[in-house]
Scaffold this motif. Structure first.
Motif, PDB file in Angstrom:
ATOM      1  N   GLY A 107       0.809  -1.210   0.000  1.00  0.00           N
ATOM      2  CA  GLY A 107       0.000   0.000   0.000  1.00  0.00           C
ATOM      3  C   GLY A 107       0.844   1.264   0.000  1.00  0.00           C
ATOM      4  N   VAL A 108       0.145   2.388  -0.093  1.00  0.00           N
ATOM      5  CA  VAL A 108       0.804   3.695  -0.136  1.00  0.00           C
ATOM      6  C   VAL A 108       1.640   3.931   1.123  1.00  0.00           C
ATOM      7  N   GLY A 109       1.080   3.634   2.283  1.00  0.00           N
ATOM      8  CA  GLY A 109       1.791   3.855   3.539  1.00  0.00           C
ATOM      9  C   GLY A 109       3.072   3.048   3.627  1.00  0.00           C
ATOM     10  N   GLU A 110       3.000   1.784   3.232  1.00  0.00           N
ATOM     11  CA  GLU A 110       4.193   0.930   3.258  1.00  0.00           C
ATOM     12  C   GLU A 110       5.230   1.409   2.246  1.00  0.00           C
ATOM     13  N   ALA A 111       4.777   1.816   1.060  1.00  0.00           N
ATOM     14  CA  ALA A 111       5.698   2.293   0.024  1.00  0.00           C
ATOM     15  C   ALA A 111       6.376   3.588   0.467  1.00  0.00           C
ATOM     16  N   ALA A 112       5.607   4.466   1.119  1.00  0.00           N
ATOM     17  CA  ALA A 112       6.195   5.707   1.628  1.00  0.00           C
ATOM     18  C   ALA A 112       7.185   5.410   2.750  1.00  0.00           C
ATOM     19  N   ALA A 113       6.824   4.493   3.634  1.00  0.00           N
ATOM     20  CA  ALA A 113       7.716   4.126   4.744  1.00  0.00           C
ATOM     21  C   ALA A 113       9.001   3.477   4.225  1.00  0.00           C
ATOM     22  N   ALA A 114       8.923   2.807   3.100  1.00  0.00           N
ATOM     23  CA  ALA A 114      10.099   2.154   2.526  1.00  0.00           C
ATOM     24  C   ALA A 114      11.153   3.169   2.085  1.00  0.00           C
ATOM     25  N   GLN A 115      10.748   4.426   1.908  1.00  0.00           N
ATOM     26  CA  GLN A 115      11.700   5.469   1.500  1.00  0.00           C
ATOM     27  C   GLN A 115      12.514   5.995   2.687  1.00  0.00           C
ATOM     28  N   LEU A 116      11.994   5.830   3.878  1.00  0.00           N
ATOM     29  CA  LEU A 116      12.612   6.424   5.073  1.00  0.00           C
ATOM     30  C   LEU A 116      14.073   6.043   5.297  1.00  0.00           C
ATOM     31  N   PRO A 117      14.480   4.783   5.119  1.00  0.00           N
ATOM     32  CA  PRO A 117      15.890   4.453   5.360  1.00  0.00           C
ATOM     33  C   PRO A 117      16.862   5.195   4.449  1.00  0.00           C
ATOM     34  N   PHE A 118      16.361   5.662   3.316  1.00  0.00           N
ATOM     35  CA  PHE A 118      17.230   6.306   2.333  1.00  0.00           C
ATOM     36  C   PHE A 118      17.430   7.800   2.587  1.00  0.00           C
ATOM     37  N   ILE A 119      16.511   8.411   3.308  1.00  0.00           N
ATOM     38  CA  ILE A 119      16.531   9.870   3.465  1.00  0.00           C
ATOM     39  C   ILE A 119      17.817  10.386   4.109  1.00  0.00           C
ATOM     40  N   PRO A 120      18.294   9.831   5.226  1.00  0.00           N
ATOM     41  CA  PRO A 120      19.518  10.377   5.829  1.00  0.00           C
ATOM     42  C   PRO A 120      20.744  10.283   4.917  1.00  0.00           C
ATOM     43  N   THR A 121      20.969   9.097   4.322  1.00  0.00           N
ATOM     44  CA  THR A 121      22.163   8.963   3.486  1.00  0.00           C
ATOM     45  C   THR A 121      22.028   9.745   2.182  1.00  0.00           C
ATOM     46  N   ASP A 122      20.841   9.725   1.577  1.00  0.00           N
ATOM     47  CA  ASP A 122      20.644  10.498   0.349  1.00  0.00           C
ATOM     48  C   ASP A 122      20.803  11.995   0.610  1.00  0.00           C
ATOM     49  N   SER A 123      20.340  12.454   1.764  1.00  0.00           N
ATOM     50  CA  SER A 123      20.475  13.873   2.106  1.00  0.00           C
ATOM     51  C   SER A 123      21.941  14.256   2.253  1.00  0.00           C
ATOM     52  N   LEU A 124      22.695  13.412   2.938  1.00  0.00           N
ATOM     53  CA  LEU A 124      24.132  13.667   3.087  1.00  0.00           C
ATOM     54  C   LEU A 124      24.822  13.640   1.732  1.00  0.00           C
ATOM     55  N   GLU A 125      24.494  12.631   0.920  1.00  0.00           N
ATOM     56  CA  GLU A 125      25.057  12.557  -0.424  1.00  0.00           C
ATOM     57  C   GLU A 125      24.709  13.802  -1.236  1.00  0.00           C
ATOM     58  N   MET A 126      23.460  14.272  -1.116  1.00  0.00           N
ATOM     59  CA  MET A 126      23.046  15.426  -1.908  1.00  0.00           C
ATOM     60  C   MET A 126      23.784  16.686  -1.470  1.00  0.00           C
ATOM     61  N   ILE A 127      24.020  16.841  -0.181  1.00  0.00           N
ATOM     62  CA  ILE A 127      24.801  17.986   0.298  1.00  0.00           C
ATOM     63  C   ILE A 127      26.192  17.946  -0.330  1.00  0.00           C
ATOM     64  N   ILE A 128      26.781  16.761  -0.391  1.00  0.00           N
ATOM     65  CA  ILE A 128      28.103  16.614  -1.017  1.00  0.00           C
ATOM     66  C   ILE A 128      28.023  16.921  -2.506  1.00  0.00           C
ATOM     67  N   MET A 129      26.980  16.444  -3.187  1.00  0.00           N
ATOM     68  CA  MET A 129      26.825  16.689  -4.631  1.00  0.00           C
ATOM     69  C   MET A 129      26.660  18.186  -4.913  1.00  0.00           C
ATOM     70  N   VAL A 130      25.906  18.881  -4.059  1.00  0.00           N
ATOM     71  CA  VAL A 130      25.733  20.335  -4.228  1.00  0.00           C
ATOM     72  C   VAL A 130      27.077  21.024  -4.048  1.00  0.00           C
ATOM     73  N   ALA A 131      27.839  20.621  -3.040  1.00  0.00           N
ATOM     74  CA  ALA A 131      29.163  21.223  -2.815  1.00  0.00           C
ATOM     75  C   ALA A 131      30.080  20.980  -4.013  1.00  0.00           C
ATOM     76  N   ILE A 132      30.029  19.771  -4.575  1.00  0.00           N
ATOM     77  CA  ILE A 132      30.836  19.474  -5.768  1.00  0.00           C
ATOM     78  C   ILE A 132      30.395  20.357  -6.927  1.00  0.00           C
ATOM     79  N   ALA A 133      29.075  20.470  -7.133  1.00  0.00           N
ATOM     80  CA  ALA A 133      28.564  21.287  -8.241  1.00  0.00           C
ATOM     81  C   ALA A 133      28.991  22.750  -8.090  1.00  0.00           C
ATOM     82  N   ILE A 134      28.893  23.278  -6.884  1.00  0.00           N
ATOM     83  CA  ILE A 134      29.319  24.667  -6.654  1.00  0.00           C
ATOM     84  C   ILE A 134      30.807  24.814  -6.943  1.00  0.00           C
ATOM     85  N   GLY A 135      31.598  23.836  -6.515  1.00  0.00           N
ATOM     86  CA  GLY A 135      33.039  23.872  -6.784  1.00  0.00           C
ATOM     87  C   GLY A 135      33.346  23.830  -8.266  1.00  0.00           C
TER      88      GLY A 135
END
Length: 193
Positions: free
Chosen positions: A151-179
């Protein structure tokens, strides 16, 4: 210099940028940690495709994604050594299709930062990156619902483990892009024309 020479030079540069970023996306696809529902992995590939958009813009970023997925039809270049064909039949189908939408959208947003001051450009690039991730999460959740009958709730909850690492990765990607844009300020501006 004639306009034909400039056009040829620009096309050659575009081809080189696309080839280099495609190779980067492929290489980073072999860094994957399976977690969450259906073993969908935490990986760098999903943030590196957005880096392509932040650095190269929507058109060239889309070419990177398209070339990457095309190569994936024949070679196991997706996360965990999988092919595009395998991904199309797996719970990761939504994530794979999301690249084709997230990258041009992130690139279009990133172009708005091309002529801005560094703090404004950083904020715009961060917005672009996180909008791209959001598109990946939404389409990934839809793919999970279709392929695993959850269901929608389970599919949305399945994204949660990825948010912390993806957020950290994205901060690094933004820093690389700015550089990259600090060193090569015309790179994204040429895409805005």
């Amino acid at each position: 210099m004639s306009s034909k020479t400039v056009s040829t030079s620009s096309a050659t540069a575009d081809l080189a940028y696309v080839a280099v970023f495609t190779a980067l996306v492929i290489v980073l696809g072999f860094v994957a940690v399976p977690v969450g529902i259906a073993g969908v992995p935490i990986l760098l590939q999903n943030t590196v495709v957005i880096l392509a958009a932040l650095v190269l813009g929507p058109r060239r970023g889309f070419y990177v994604t398209g070339l990457f997925l095309l190569i994936g039809l024949f070679l196991p270049v997706l996360a965990g050594g999988r092919t595009t064909i395998f991904a199309l039949g797996s719970p990761t189908i939504g994530y794979v299709f999301s690249y084709l939408i997230a990258v041009p959208v992130a690139g279009l947003i990133a172009i708005q930062g091309a002529r801005k001051s560094k703090p404004v450009a950083t904020a715009i690039f961060a917005l672009a990156g996180f909008v791209g991730l959001l598109i990946q999460y939404v389409m990934g959740a839809i793919g999970l619902m279709v392929r695993t009958d959850i269901g929608v709730g389970e599919a949305a909850a399945a994204q949660l483990p990825f948010i912390p690492t993806d957020s950290l990765e994205m901060i690094i990607m933004v820093a690389i892009a700015i550089g990259v844009h600090s060193a090569f300020p015309q790179l994204l501006r040429s895409e805005a024309r």
